[in-house]
Design a protein around this motif. Structure first.
Motif, PDB file in Angstrom:
ATOM      1  N   HIS A  41     -13.379  -2.202  12.567  1.00  0.00           N
ATOM      2  CA  HIS A  41     -12.454  -3.054  13.322  1.00  0.00           C
ATOM      3  C   HIS A  41     -12.365  -4.382  12.577  1.00  0.00           C
ATOM      4  CE1 HIS A  41     -10.291  -4.815  16.623  1.00  0.00           C
ATOM      5  NE2 HIS A  41     -11.180  -5.780  16.700  1.00  0.00           N
ATOM      6  N   LEU A  42     -11.200  -4.633  11.971  1.00  0.00           N
ATOM      7  CA  LEU A  42     -11.007  -5.845  11.163  1.00  0.00           C
ATOM      8  C   LEU A  42      -9.758  -6.580  11.669  1.00  0.00           C
ATOM      9  CD1 LEU A  42     -11.611  -4.163   7.679  1.00  0.00           C
ATOM     10  CD2 LEU A  42     -13.272  -5.469   9.009  1.00  0.00           C
ATOM     11  N   PRO A  43      -9.931  -7.501  12.627  1.00  0.00           N
ATOM     12  CA  PRO A  43      -8.771  -8.172  13.232  1.00  0.00           C
ATOM     13  C   PRO A  43      -7.848  -8.855  12.218  1.00  0.00           C
ATOM     14  CG  PRO A  43     -10.778  -8.701  14.452  1.00  0.00           C
ATOM     15  CD  PRO A  43     -11.198  -7.917  13.245  1.00  0.00           C
ATOM     16  N   ASP A  44      -8.396  -9.497  11.187  1.00  0.00           N
ATOM     17  CA  ASP A  44      -7.533 -10.185  10.217  1.00  0.00           C
ATOM     18  C   ASP A  44      -6.688  -9.185   9.418  1.00  0.00           C
ATOM     19  OD1 ASP A  44      -8.539 -12.521  11.162  1.00  0.00           O
ATOM     20  OD2 ASP A  44      -9.512 -13.138   9.298  1.00  0.00           O
ATOM     21  N   ASP A  45      -7.240  -7.998   9.193  1.00  0.00           N
ATOM     22  CA  ASP A  45      -6.473  -6.961   8.504  1.00  0.00           C
ATOM     23  C   ASP A  45      -5.315  -6.491   9.383  1.00  0.00           C
ATOM     24  OD1 ASP A  45      -5.943  -5.111   6.345  1.00  0.00           O
ATOM     25  OD2 ASP A  45      -6.736  -3.552   7.673  1.00  0.00           O
ATOM     26  N   PHE A  46      -5.548  -6.334  10.685  1.00  0.00           N
ATOM     27  CA  PHE A  46      -4.466  -5.967  11.615  1.00  0.00           C
ATOM     28  C   PHE A  46      -3.370  -7.026  11.601  1.00  0.00           C
ATOM     29  CE2 PHE A  46      -7.505  -3.268  14.284  1.00  0.00           C
ATOM     30  CZ  PHE A  46      -6.952  -2.070  13.869  1.00  0.00           C
ATOM     31  N   LYS A  47      -3.774  -8.311  11.602  1.00  0.00           N
ATOM     32  CA  LYS A  47      -2.787  -9.397  11.589  1.00  0.00           C
ATOM     33  C   LYS A  47      -1.945  -9.342  10.315  1.00  0.00           C
ATOM     34  CE  LYS A  47      -5.496 -12.687  14.275  1.00  0.00           C
ATOM     35  NZ  LYS A  47      -6.814 -13.189  13.908  1.00  0.00           N
ATOM     36  N   ARG A  48      -2.601  -9.079   9.182  1.00  0.00           N
ATOM     37  CA  ARG A  48      -1.880  -8.992   7.911  1.00  0.00           C
ATOM     38  C   ARG A  48      -0.927  -7.796   7.911  1.00  0.00           C
ATOM     39  NH1 ARG A  48      -2.958  -6.741   2.563  1.00  0.00           N
ATOM     40  NH2 ARG A  48      -2.054  -8.102   0.987  1.00  0.00           N
ATOM     41  N   PHE A  49      -1.397  -6.671   8.431  1.00  0.00           N
ATOM     42  CA  PHE A  49      -0.552  -5.478   8.536  1.00  0.00           C
ATOM     43  C   PHE A  49       0.701  -5.795   9.355  1.00  0.00           C
ATOM     44  CE2 PHE A  49       0.842  -1.748  10.879  1.00  0.00           C
ATOM     45  CZ  PHE A  49       0.957  -0.788   9.885  1.00  0.00           C
ATOM     46  N   LYS A  50       0.512  -6.458  10.482  1.00  0.00           N
ATOM     47  CA  LYS A  50       1.634  -6.806  11.360  1.00  0.00           C
ATOM     48  C   LYS A  50       2.606  -7.729  10.636  1.00  0.00           C
ATOM     49  CE  LYS A  50       2.772  -8.828  15.806  1.00  0.00           C
ATOM     50  NZ  LYS A  50       2.294  -9.494  17.002  1.00  0.00           N
ATOM     51  N   LYS A  51       2.067  -8.749   9.960  1.00  0.00           N
ATOM     52  CA  LYS A  51       2.912  -9.718   9.262  1.00  0.00           C
ATOM     53  C   LYS A  51       3.731  -9.043   8.152  1.00  0.00           C
ATOM     54  CE  LYS A  51       2.252 -13.354   6.147  1.00  0.00           C
ATOM     55  NZ  LYS A  51       1.238 -13.830   5.276  1.00  0.00           N
ATOM     56  N   LEU A  52       3.085  -8.173   7.372  1.00  0.00           N
ATOM     57  CA  LEU A  52       3.771  -7.529   6.251  1.00  0.00           C
ATOM     58  C   LEU A  52       4.802  -6.497   6.706  1.00  0.00           C
ATOM     59  CD1 LEU A  52       0.835  -6.987   3.718  1.00  0.00           C
ATOM     60  CD2 LEU A  52       2.691  -8.641   3.521  1.00  0.00           C
ATOM     61  N   THR A  53       4.492  -5.739   7.756  1.00  0.00           N
ATOM     62  CA  THR A  53       5.362  -4.613   8.132  1.00  0.00           C
ATOM     63  C   THR A  53       6.422  -4.965   9.168  1.00  0.00           C
ATOM     64  OG1 THR A  53       3.816  -3.820   9.837  1.00  0.00           O
ATOM     65  CG2 THR A  53       3.573  -2.890   7.600  1.00  0.00           C
ATOM     66  N   SER A  54       6.299  -6.084   9.872  1.00  0.00           N
ATOM     67  CA  SER A  54       7.280  -6.436  10.906  1.00  0.00           C
ATOM     68  C   SER A  54       8.676  -6.516  10.315  1.00  0.00           C
ATOM     69  CB  SER A  54       6.918  -7.759  11.583  1.00  0.00           C
ATOM     70  OG  SER A  54       5.874  -7.534  12.502  1.00  0.00           O
ATOM     71  N   GLY A  55       9.631  -5.940  11.047  1.00  0.00           N
ATOM     72  CA  GLY A  55      11.019  -5.947  10.603  1.00  0.00           C
ATOM     73  C   GLY A  55      11.343  -4.845   9.606  1.00  0.00           C
ATOM     74  N   HIS A  56      10.382  -3.988   9.295  1.00  0.00           N
ATOM     75  CA  HIS A  56      10.592  -2.932   8.297  1.00  0.00           C
ATOM     76  C   HIS A  56      10.448  -1.538   8.904  1.00  0.00           C
ATOM     77  CE1 HIS A  56      10.861  -5.577   4.827  1.00  0.00           C
ATOM     78  NE2 HIS A  56       9.870  -6.282   5.355  1.00  0.00           N
ATOM     79  N   HIS A  57      10.825  -0.552   8.097  1.00  0.00           N
ATOM     80  CA  HIS A  57      10.577   0.848   8.449  1.00  0.00           C
ATOM     81  C   HIS A  57       9.120   1.150   8.091  1.00  0.00           C
ATOM     82  CE1 HIS A  57      14.919   0.863   8.323  1.00  0.00           C
ATOM     83  NE2 HIS A  57      14.958   2.108   8.792  1.00  0.00           N
ATOM     84  N   ILE A  58       8.424   1.825   8.995  1.00  0.00           N
ATOM     85  CA  ILE A  58       7.073   2.293   8.686  1.00  0.00           C
ATOM     86  C   ILE A  58       7.086   3.816   8.750  1.00  0.00           C
ATOM     87  CG2 ILE A  58       5.763   0.195   9.220  1.00  0.00           C
ATOM     88  CD1 ILE A  58       5.213   1.292  12.006  1.00  0.00           C
ATOM     89  N   ILE A  59       6.633   4.423   7.664  1.00  0.00           N
ATOM     90  CA  ILE A  59       6.677   5.871   7.490  1.00  0.00           C
ATOM     91  C   ILE A  59       5.264   6.408   7.635  1.00  0.00           C
ATOM     92  CG2 ILE A  59       7.155   7.710   5.820  1.00  0.00           C
ATOM     93  CD1 ILE A  59       9.282   5.750   4.590  1.00  0.00           C
ATOM     94  N   MET A  60       5.116   7.442   8.474  1.00  0.00           N
ATOM     95  CA  MET A  60       3.767   7.953   8.728  1.00  0.00           C
ATOM     96  C   MET A  60       3.830   9.424   9.114  1.00  0.00           C
ATOM     97  SD  MET A  60       3.691   6.100  12.372  1.00  0.00           S
ATOM     98  CE  MET A  60       5.123   5.180  11.837  1.00  0.00           C
TER      99      MET A  60
END
Length: 163
Positions: free
Chosen positions: A25-44
């Protein structure tokens, strides 16, 4: 097509997760993920999508599955990585967010990798592919020490495909 970016957090042994969950559980990594991917398509892949409590806000979810009749609210369902990338072609930077099998397929198609390298080795059933230093160039690196919110130290690594 924009810059296709794989984004992941993987341990030193390339562990991604176990039983469809992260093993840290790495909260700062989640924040970075959110910042980088917001407004984009995420493929999974489907299992990654189903591991979320609900779709992530402010992102277009493209879910790859072999199940022909799969439908989920909040998701664009496709049946191949190529189809997923076609659906995201208007995006300047679509993100491939997992899981292990999707990352392995995507490695040859990606332009960039945003990798959070978690300093530790973990038991896992999903792994990130090995990054071949001949094909990828490390362009940024930022270390984050272990602290009261983070049980492990980690490093943000940005790779771009070598020309």
């Amino acid at each position: 097509m924009g810059v296709v970016t794989m984004i992941a957090a993987a341990a030193e042994n390339n562990a991604l997760g176990k039983d469809n969950d992260l093993v840290w559980h790495l909260p700062d990594d989640f924040k970075r993920f959110k910042k980088l991917t917001s407004g984009h398509h995420i493929i999974m892949g489907r299992k990654t999508f189903e591991s979320f409590p609900k779709p992530l806000p402010n992102r277009t979810h493209i879910v790859i599955t072999r199940k022909k009749d799969y439908k989920k609210e909040g998701a664009v369902v496709v049946h191949s990585l190529k189809e997923a990338l076609d659906r995201a072609k208007e995006d300047s930077q679509p993100f491939i967010i997992g899981g292990g099998e999707i990352y392995h397929q995507a490695l040859s198609m990606a332009d960039k990798i945003e990798l959070t390298r978690v300093h530790g080795s973990f038991e896992a059933d999903a792994f990130f592919p090995e990054i071949d230093e001949d094909n990828w160039e490390l362009t940024a690196s930022e270390f984050h020490p272990k602290d009261e919110s983070h049980n492990y130290s980690f490093t943000y690594l940005t790779y771009t495909r070598a020309q």
